[in-house]
Design a protein around this motif. Structure first.
Motif, short mmCIF file in Angstrom:
data_model
loop_
_atom_site.label_atom_id
_atom_site.label_comp_id
_atom_site.label_asym_id
_atom_site.label_seq_id
_atom_site.Cartn_x
_atom_site.Cartn_y
_atom_site.Cartn_z
N ASP A 82 0.83 -1.22 0.00
CA ASP A 82 0.00 0.00 0.00
C ASP A 82 0.86 1.26 0.00
OD1 ASP A 82 -2.29 -1.45 -0.20
OD2 ASP A 82 -2.77 -1.39 1.93
N TYR A 112 3.78 1.46 -1.33
CA TYR A 112 4.35 1.53 -2.69
C TYR A 112 3.29 2.02 -3.69
CZ TYR A 112 6.90 0.19 -6.90
OH TYR A 112 7.54 0.20 -8.12
N LEU A 113 2.05 1.58 -3.50
CA LEU A 113 0.97 2.03 -4.39
C LEU A 113 0.78 3.55 -4.26
CD1 LEU A 113 -1.58 -0.90 -3.95
CD2 LEU A 113 -0.36 -0.27 -6.06
N LEU A 115 3.44 5.03 -6.35
CA LEU A 115 3.11 4.94 -7.78
C LEU A 115 2.01 5.94 -8.15
CD1 LEU A 115 3.22 1.12 -8.63
CD2 LEU A 115 4.99 2.87 -8.90
#
Lengths: 296, 296
Positions: B250, B252-253, B256
């Motif tokens: 989460d 890392y999301l 992104l």
């Protein structure tokens, strides 16, 4: 007699420098002129014997030139083409090493409209996270692909000169349509770079970054190797190819949403199936296509 | 006299096999018994001289054993501990090579409650995308970290026996709390594996997968190397550590999502800043921590 009497390299870094070294070792070039933004790195290129001469103006650089390689970040190409255009003679072929092609071709039509027969877009597929002329070496392109995306207006003899130069560097030259080139490399190169930069940036910003990095091992090392790449070069690639890159990123985000759902559900069976399919595909690729299988 | 008179390795693959080879070469082990699910791979281990004997029942395997290494995917450890428990003597130390520690410790409390002083959880940090006893080699752990997460109930002599065995393999032994171990490796190992499996799975499912893979170069090779890892092993790791892994995914999301916004806006300045910070952090890590800097 040399394939290329006079070569001009604009941007004598890893790619431009290795191109010069490869052609010289092969005896395929007579005289090499370096052009660029940074006097210090041109001096270094001269010192290393990568170039024979530094030119500070385009008139001198392009006088009697047979081939010009533009090996700068793609974001600079429009201004560079604009500056060189008035000094380009009828026997000089211009090519580039840009990782994106649609934006480079747009710049060619804007700035080199009088030289379209002799402006040949190309892209050497030579990954290297190190940059600068000190990282250049003559073997960089051996066994690597170089994608040429010729324009309808190109003179076949000009395209052949570019193909022959890259072949002399030991590369395998292939043709592609520019749009297809940009879509393919968004998937297999630009997206992985974005993902690696993102992971390192994410972890480096943590309060416990030092602890995290101190336990990272060889898997992390290889996964993040491309996060050591040239920031300005990758900024330009991401901006120039953002349309295709966004499409790839969104497809990848859908993949991650699926993986997240499997994790939430603790669905080991589907996770293993997905990992197994990925492992088979990756190993099949490594066996068939890996650029340097020995390094696997 | 050997450090370990009788060693039992359960799961004689890359890790278990390399542990046996390293101790034998060092003269630190007398007799090595192999136990496992797959008779064929145990036969292969015997043939390769990795083990001296194959045991098909725990009573025989554990009779007079000084050390047992459980080197199977972590999902099997609960059942294995349950099967071996009745046959464990007071002089046998049990350790494991699991990439997750909280779940292994829960299994120890469930299944080895009578042997808590001699059940020592550990995790050798030796990344390798190849698996199976044929991939095993004595140097796998040289210069690598082994994380030991001792239990409060552990007998210090048992912990020392495990530390000494890994030290004899050439590894650097460090202690960590289990929760911290699982959070740290979710970030620097488990998430990167998930991301690499996901990218390859995404691309392999495309109609033009062959074209895409045919243009993938060395950056793709290194980024996806860990997608060649053992699917069952990684299924078990992801399921066992899904709490910490979901937290990392989460975060890392969110990274992104930020990168996506910068791409949408064509914000080259912020993209370059992020890439530059990532490049500096990655190069600093490579210089300081890289497990095999020579391979960089």
């Amino acid at each position: 007699m040399a394939l290329i009497g006079k070569l001009v390299v604009c941007g004598v870094g890893l790619i431009g420098g290795s191109f010069a070294l490869a052609l010289r070792r092969r005896g395929a070039v007579g005289h090499i002129v370096g052009v660029g933004r940074k006097p210090a790195s041109l001096e270094r290129a001269l010192e290393l014997g990568v170039i024979d001469e530094i030119a500070t103006d385009w008139a001198t650089a392009l006088d009697g030139a047979d081939l010009v390689l533009l090996a700068t970040p793609v974001g600079q190409l429009d201004a560079i083409m604009s500056a060189m255009a008035p000094h380009l003679g009828p026997n000089t072929v211009v090519t580039d090493a840009g990782s994106t092609k649609r934006d480079v071709i747009e710049a060619i039509y804007r700035r080199l409209d009088a030289q379209l027969p002799r402006a040949v877009p190309a892209h050497p597929i030579a990954g290297a996270e190190k940059s600068g002329v000190d990282a250049a070496f003559a073997d960089l392109f051996v066994g690597r692909k170089v994608v040429v995306t010729p324009l309808p207006e190109n003179d076949p003899a000009a395209v052949e000169r570019v193909r022959a130069a890259w072949a002399a560097c030991g590369a395998t030259v292939v043709d592609m349509a520019p749009q297809e080139h940009d879509r393919v490399f968004a998937a297999v190169s630009h997206l992985p770079h974005l993902l690696a930069f993102g992971l390192v940036h994410d972890l480096a910003g943590r309060a416990n970054a030092e602890l995290l990095f101190s336990h990272a091992a060889s898997g992390f090392r290889d996964f993040t190797r491309i996060a050591g790449s040239h920031p300005e070069m990758w900024r330009d690639i991401c901006v120039a190819n953002r349309q295709a890159l966004l499409a790839e990123l969104d497809q990848y985000l859908a993949e991650l949403a699926y993986l997240r759902a499997l994790l939430m559900a603790g669905d080991g069976a589907r996770l293993e199936q997905l990992f197994d399919e990925a492992q088979r595909a990756r190993n099949a690729w490594a066996a068939q296509f890996s650029p340097t299988s020995t390094a696997e």
